[in-house]
Design an enzyme around this catalytic site. Structure first.
Site, PDB file in Angstrom:
ATOM      1  CB  THR A 185      55.046  72.501 111.928  1.00  0.00           C
ATOM      2  OG1 THR A 185      55.307  71.484 111.116  1.00  0.00           O
ATOM      3  CG2 THR A 185      55.303  73.827 111.239  1.00  0.00           C
ATOM      4  CD  GLU A 331      54.477  75.339 107.891  1.00  0.00           C
ATOM      5  OE1 GLU A 331      53.655  75.839 108.516  1.00  0.00           O
ATOM      6  OE2 GLU A 331      54.405  74.042 107.704  1.00  0.00           O
TER       7      GLU A 331
HETATM    8  P1  ADP Z   1      50.737  73.695 113.218  1.00  0.00           P
HETATM    9  O1  ADP Z   1      51.346  73.831 111.806  1.00  0.00           O
HETATM   10  O2  ADP Z   1      51.903  73.344 114.408  1.00  0.00           O
HETATM   11  O3  ADP Z   1      49.260  73.181 113.347  1.00  0.00           O
HETATM   12  P2  ADP Z   1      50.090  76.370 112.912  1.00  0.00           P
HETATM   13  O4  ADP Z   1      49.866  77.569 113.588  1.00  0.00           O
HETATM   14  O5  ADP Z   1      51.302  76.869 112.204  1.00  0.00           O
HETATM   15  O6  ADP Z   1      50.518  75.158 113.850  1.00  0.00           O
HETATM   16  O7  ADP Z   1      48.922  76.028 112.297  1.00  0.00           O
HETATM   17  C1  ADP Z   1      48.490  76.717 110.803  1.00  0.00           C
HETATM   18  C2  ADP Z   1      47.282  76.219 110.690  1.00  0.00           C
HETATM   19  O8  ADP Z   1      45.920  76.443 111.428  1.00  0.00           O
HETATM   20  C3  ADP Z   1      46.649  76.730 109.234  1.00  0.00           C
HETATM   21  O9  ADP Z   1      47.242  76.122 108.266  1.00  0.00           O
HETATM   22  C4  ADP Z   1      45.081  76.519 109.235  1.00  0.00           C
HETATM   23  O10 ADP Z   1      44.625  75.311 109.172  1.00  0.00           O
HETATM   24  C5  ADP Z   1      44.929  76.819 111.109  1.00  0.00           C
HETATM   25  N1  ADP Z   1      44.583  78.160 111.296  1.00  0.00           N
HETATM   26  C6  ADP Z   1      45.232  78.990 111.439  1.00  0.00           C
HETATM   27  N2  ADP Z   1      44.388  80.459 111.808  1.00  0.00           N
HETATM   28  C7  ADP Z   1      43.172  80.125 111.292  1.00  0.00           C
HETATM   29  C8  ADP Z   1      42.010  80.586 111.242  1.00  0.00           C
HETATM   30  N3  ADP Z   1      41.885  82.063 111.707  1.00  0.00           N
HETATM   31  N4  ADP Z   1      40.948  80.149 110.894  1.00  0.00           N
HETATM   32  C9  ADP Z   1      40.938  78.655 110.510  1.00  0.00           C
HETATM   33  N5  ADP Z   1      42.041  78.060 110.465  1.00  0.00           N
HETATM   34  C10 ADP Z   1      43.171  78.690 110.770  1.00  0.00           C
END
Ligand code: ADP
Length: 542
Positions: A185, A331
């Site tokens: 991440t 995760e």
């Molecule tokens: P990183 O952890 O590297 O930022 P991730 O893709 O794992 O990348 O990020 C996950 C986070 O992205 C989630 O916990 C949430 O906060 C945000 N997220 C993902 N999809 C949505 C969505 N549809 N609407 C709002 N927030 C989202």
């Protein structure tokens, strides 16, 4: 009593051998730096996967070894996914957009033995290779004709590496709980953290995410994952497409290029695609400018960050494409919830209810147990109001991070860092990240809702809302907005835009127009940087 069922491990090898036999003639189409349109079938792909597996063994690589990739979505990256994992090795997809120090950190931390890279990232690795003495060599994902001059140690051309290898390979029997891939991440603070997927978690995620009310993939679909394969396995689509028999289209380095995407959609007959909101914005802007259409396209999955209503509306009203909202994270493999609003909902609901319904992040998919808890850890009801921290558990959710022994999941529940409420239809509405929450006068304000509202203004390209300390209210929301090229808007006009759309006390207390907003390597707003920059913002009324 024991069952009478065969005890067969769930592994990625079975997806490959199944698709090879049943859907062997289904096409895989890619754009690469050395070929504007490469085309072959799953059968061709898996033949080359077997050649590659032989080549990996010849390099001296063995089970449990970690192999890094720095590559866009294309057929060679697909071959690596399968050859590495099905050989019992671990595919470490490195996000090339990370800062140098982060790339160095994760390659070192994951203990990558060899790194396979697109030509585009050779320069990055040349800068870093002396800091990565344990990497034995680098394979450049191209053919001899396009091989760059490079100082990378033991540099080998990919096509030469596999050219003379046999087309057969004896795949090892793998424990379904063994590691198949690692993704880090990006993390806005501290070092990136590694999530290690297993064969079993990958297969279960494929089954669950392909259900009709999630990606709903079938052999009648042509799917184009625009989510990078270096980010959470391209949302699993490179496994679930061959499992479902769907044709796979991969845009290579053309991910953010609206014109190239429209061309691929029309010429390859794409029916379903998936990506973050910025990708869809790029496609929309191109369609609007060119007057082109995407008539065969049926549905788009949008996730990764909250999607503004204007994107849902533009695709539905102008192009008859349904946008479906999904939520997940590295995760979680990544899919957690999916929102498939009924096709006729727009006709049977009021516009306001329909808009609310579409913006929800969706219902948990099977395999994801989800609960909302308050500050004392007490579970909250799914009543459309009670907002709290989102916790999850399930067989494709990580228990801990790579080389960090302590469980990330307290009491067996993983803390997602998101704040949400669940409505009576079991649909989740994310209101914030825990660390981005704005608390004003003792009440929570949803920065995501304010941001969505701001970008629905035609003059606004992007917006961020952060909480800044205020002597009377603890914190007040400050809006930072990027104005569209050629558009004009005053501060007063911007702030009035919120009237009647959100509660009065939610309306940002001030607004600053900026030329750009900071983003993380996965393209998300980096609010931590903004909070640092604006921590001493002088309020007019303070
Ligand atoms: P990183 O952890 O590297 O930022 P991730 O893709 O794992 O990348 O990020 C996950 C986070 O992205 C989630 O916990 C949430 O906060 C945000 N997220 C993902 N999809 C949505 C969505 N549809 N609407 C709002 N927030 C989202």
């Amino acid at each position: 009593m024991q069952s009478t069922m065969m005890n067969m491990p769930l592994n990625i090898t079975s997806v490959m051998t199944f698709a090879d036999k049943v859907y062997g003639d289904v096409e895989v189409v890619s754009v690469t730096a050395d070929n504007p349109r490469h085309r072959y079938t799953y059968s061709d792909a898996f033949k080359r996967v077997r050649k590659l597996a032989n080549a990996l063994a010849k390099l001296g690589l063995k089970q449990s070894d970690v192999i890094g990739t720095l590559a866009w979505n294309d057929y060679r990256h697909l071959e690596l996914y399968y050859a590495i994992s099905c050989s019992g090795m671990v595919c470490h997809t490195v996000n090339p957009r990370l800062f140098d120090e982060q790339i160095e950190y994760i390659i070192d931390h994951a203990e990558d033995q060899w790194v396979f890279t697109d030509v585009a990232f050779v320069g990055t690795l040349e800068r870093l290779q002396n800091l990565l003495p344990d990497v034995k060599g680098f394979v450049i994902l191209t053919d001899e004709a396009n091989m760059p001059k490079t100082s990378l140690r033991n540099a080998v051309c990919y096509e030469t590496l596999i050219a003379d290898e046999p087309e057969t390979f004896d795949w090892p029997d793998l424990d379904e709980n063994s590691a198949s891939a690692i993704c880090y991440t990006s993390g806005t603070t501290g070092h990136p953290k590694g999530v290690v997927y297993s064969h079993r978690s990958t297969i279960l995620h494929c089954y669950a995410s392909s259900l009709p009310d999630a990606f709903g993939l079938s052999r009648y679909d042509v799917t184009m994952p625009i989510v990078p394969m270096f980010h959470v396995n391209g949302w699993g689509l490179v496994y679930s497409a061959p499992m479902a028999g769907a044709k796979l289209v991969m845009p290579g380095p053309k991910m953010g290029d609206g014109e190239a995407l429209a061309k691929l959609i029309n010429e390859e007959g794409v029916t379903a695609s998936a990506g973050v909101p910025t990708v869809w914005l790029a496609l929309l802007q191109y369609l609007e400018k060119s007057g082109e259409r995407v008539d065969g396209l049926e549905r788009l999955t949008v996730g990764g960050s909250a999607c503004p209503l204007s994107i849902f509306d533009a695709f539905r009203d102008k192009y008859d494409v349904t946008v479906q909202h999904a939520w997940g994270m590295t995760e979680m493999s990544p899919l957690g919830t999916y929102n498939r609003v009924a096709d006729d909902a727009g006709e049977t609901m009021s516009k306001a209810d329909f808009d609310t319904a579409r913006l929800r992040q969706g219902r948990p998919i099977y395999g994801v147990e989800l609960r909302i808890v308050d500050e004392d850890g007490q579970e909250l009801p799914w009543d459309g109001e009670s907002s709290g921290a989102v916790q999850v558990r399930g067989p494709f959710i990580t228990d801990h991070y790579h080389k960090r022994e302590h469980s990330a999941a307290e009491d067996g529940w993983f803390e997602t860092g998101d704040v949400a409420f669940m409505d009576k239809d079991s649909q989740m509405q994310i209101t914030d990240r825990t660390k981005d929450v704005i608390k004003s006068g003792g009440e929570w304000i949803s920065s995501i809702e304010l941001e969505n509202c701001a970008v629905d203004h035609p003059a606004i390209a992007e917006a961020a809302v952060i909480g800044v300390a205020h002597p009377k209210w603890t914190e007040r929301p400050l809006l930072l907005a990027v104005v569209n090229e050629g558009a004009e808007i005053s501060k007063e006009e911007m702030l009035h835009w919120f009237d009647g759309k959100v509660a009065k006390w939610w309306i940002p207390a001030d607004c600053v127009f900026v030329s750009e907003l900071p983003h993380t390597a996965t393209g998300k707003l980096s609010k931590k940087d903004l909070r640092d920059e604006y921590q001493n913002f002088a309020w007019n009324d303070a």
